[in-house]
Write an enzyme that holds these catalytic residues in place. Structure first.
Site, PDB file in Angstrom:
ATOM      1  N   ILE A 105    -103.527  -1.885  34.649  1.00  0.00           N
ATOM      2  CA  ILE A 105    -102.514  -2.548  35.381  1.00  0.00           C
ATOM      3  C   ILE A 105    -101.630  -1.802  36.513  1.00  0.00           C
ATOM      4  CG2 ILE A 105    -100.135  -3.669  35.057  1.00  0.00           C
ATOM      5  CD1 ILE A 105    -101.441  -4.792  32.148  1.00  0.00           C
ATOM      6  N   HIS A 106    -101.513  -0.612  36.049  1.00  0.00           N
ATOM      7  CA  HIS A 106    -100.719   0.408  36.890  1.00  0.00           C
ATOM      8  C   HIS A 106    -101.437   0.721  38.242  1.00  0.00           C
ATOM      9  CE1 HIS A 106     -98.728   4.245  38.289  1.00  0.00           C
ATOM     10  NE2 HIS A 106     -97.597   3.616  37.876  1.00  0.00           N
ATOM     11  N   CYS A 107    -102.828   0.592  37.986  1.00  0.00           N
ATOM     12  CA  CYS A 107    -103.650   0.836  39.243  1.00  0.00           C
ATOM     13  C   CYS A 107    -103.763  -0.198  40.167  1.00  0.00           C
ATOM     14  CB  CYS A 107    -105.264   1.230  38.701  1.00  0.00           C
ATOM     15  SG  CYS A 107    -105.523   2.341  37.434  1.00  0.00           S
ATOM     16  N   ILE A 108    -103.381  -1.274  40.017  1.00  0.00           N
ATOM     17  CA  ILE A 108    -103.634  -2.516  40.919  1.00  0.00           C
ATOM     18  C   ILE A 108    -102.164  -2.852  41.489  1.00  0.00           C
ATOM     19  CG2 ILE A 108    -105.691  -3.220  39.713  1.00  0.00           C
ATOM     20  CD1 ILE A 108    -104.220  -5.917  38.520  1.00  0.00           C
TER      21      ILE A 108
END
Length: 340
Positions: free
Chosen positions: A329-332
Site C-alpha cells: 500500500i505504501h508503494c502505490i
C-alpha cells in the site's frame, strides 16, 4: 534554500497514485486485470475517506479507471509504464517559509533491472510536481520514495542495498548520498540499515526498500518488521535491522523505542519466501491504511498500528494482490503535505 521532508503523519493536502497500465502490474489475463484494478481502486477509496486523491492514468486505461474509481477521485492523464507512485513520483518537501517543493529523483527501474521499463515513468515525478504547483527540486541521484523513511525532524532511514546499489549510484559513497539527502529533504542524521527483506532482493524486487522494513510513527519511535519464524530468511534480516537500530540514535540524539510488528504467518507462495509486511502502511489525515493478508497476525498488527498512531482510524485493505506484483500500500501512494 532549506527543504524539509515532513513526517508522513503531518497534515496532507492530498494523495497521489498511479493506475495499472499494460505490463507486469496489470497482468496478462482478464482476471489479473480485474484483480489489479480492483485492488488499486480499493486503496484509492480507502484514502479518499480521509483526504483528496489524484490518480495518474495512462491514456489507454482511462475508461477502465473510470469504471473502477468513484467520481470523487481526480484523474490526470499521462503515459505510464507501471503504477508504483511512491517510487516514480516526487518526494514532497516544505521550505522554512512554507513553500511546497517536489524532489524529482532519477528513476531507472529500481537499478536498471532487465524486466523494468521506465521511459514514461521517469517523467512522472516532474509532471506531478508541475500539477501540484510545487517548486521543482532536481536531484542527480537515483532514488525512490520507498527507499527513505523520515521522522520530519532530520532523521532518515535508508538501506545500503538501495542508495549504494551499483545499478543506481555506482560512483557515490555514503557521504555523497548523505550530502544529497541533506540538500533535498533536510536530513541531518542518516541511518544505514544493512538491507531489505529477502523477497525484495529477488527478480521483481526493489533490492531492499526500507518501507517494508521499518517506519517511524512518531519521533523516537520505530516500527520494525519482525519475522519470528527461524525457517524464513527474514528471521536474520529482522535481527540485523533491530541490532543496528539499538546502536543508533535519531537526529535529536535520542535512543529509539523499538516496536516489533509481527510478520504474517504465511512464509511462502509459489515463488518462494514472501515479504508480506504490515510496515508497508500509509498514514493519512486522521487514518492509517494498513495491509491485511487474511492472516492470524492481521488483528495483532491492527492493534499495534492503532496504538502507534493514536487518534487515527486504521482501515485495512487486502494487500496480497499488491505483494504478488512486487509491493504494498505504501508503494502505490505518495503524500503531498499541506502548506500552512
Amino acid at each position: 534554500m532549506t527543504w524539509r521532508m515532513p513526517a508522513e503523519g503531518e497534515l496532507h493536502e492530498r494523495t497521489w497514485m498511479a493506475y495499472p497500465s499494460e505490463g507486469y502490474s496489470l497482468g496478462d489475463t482478464p482476471e489479473e486485470h480485474h484483480e489489479a484494478r480492483t485492488t488499486w481502486a480499493e486503496v484509492a477509496h480507502a484514502v479518499a475517506r480521509f483526504e483528496p486523491v489524484t490518480v495518474v492514468v495512462d491514456p489507454g486505461q482511462v475508461s477502465a479507471a473510470e469504471e473502477y474509481l468513484s467520481a470523487d477521485i481526480d484523474i490526470v492523464e499521462a503515459p505510464l509504464n507501471d503504477a508504483w507512485m511512491r517510487d516514480i513520483g516526487p518526494t514532497f518537501v516544505l521550505s522554512e517559509d512554507g513553500r511546497l517543493g517536489g524532489v524529482d529523483w532519477i528513476f531507472n527501474g529500481w537499478g536498471g533491472q532487465d524486466w523494468a521499463q521506465w521511459d514514461k515513468d521517469s517523467k512522472i515525478g516532474a509532471l506531478v510536481v508541475e500539477r501540484s504547483g510545487a517548486e521543482l527540486v532536481d536531484s542527480p541521484i537515483v532514488n525512490e520514495g520507498g527507499g527513505i523513511q523520515v521522522d520530519g525532524l532530520g532523521t532518515v532511514l535508508v538501506t545500503e542495498t538501495v542508495q549504494l546499489d551499483p545499478g543506481r549510484n555506482p560512483e557515490l559513497s555514503k557521504a555523497d548520498i548523505e550530502a544529497e539527502l541533506a540538500r533535498t529533504i533536510g536530513a541531518t542524521k542518516v541511518i544505514w540499515l544493512p538491507r531489505g527483506l529477502t523477497r525484495d532482493q529477488d527478480t521483481y524486487g526493489t533490492r531492499g526498500h526500507v518501507d517494508i522494513v521499518a517506519a517511524i510513527p512518531s519521533p523516537g519511535v520505530v516500527l520494525v518488521h519482525d519475522q519470528r519464524n527461524p525457517e524464513h530468511p527474514d528471521f536474520e534480516v529482522s535481527k540485523a535491522v533491530i541490532d543496528v537500530l539499538k546502536q543508533t540514535t535519531d537526529a535529536r540524539g535520542e535512543s529509539w523505542e523499538i516496536i516489533t510488528v509481527p510478520a504474517p504467518t504465511v512464509l511462502r507462495d509459489d515463488e518462494g519466501f514472501v515479504d508480506y509486511s504490515y510496515i508497508n502502511h500509509f498514514v493519512v489525515n486522521g487514518g492509517v491504511i494498513a495491509c491485511s493478508f487474511d492472516d492470524p497476525a492481521d488483528e495483532e498488527a491492527v492493534a499495534i498500528l492503532s496504538a502507534a498512531y493514536p487518534g487515527r482510524t486504521v482501515v485495512s485493505v487486502d494487500a496480497r494482490p499488491l505483494f504478488a506484483r512486487g509491493g504494498g500500500i505504501h508503494c502505490i501512494t505518495q503524500h503531498q503535505p499541506a502548506v500552512r
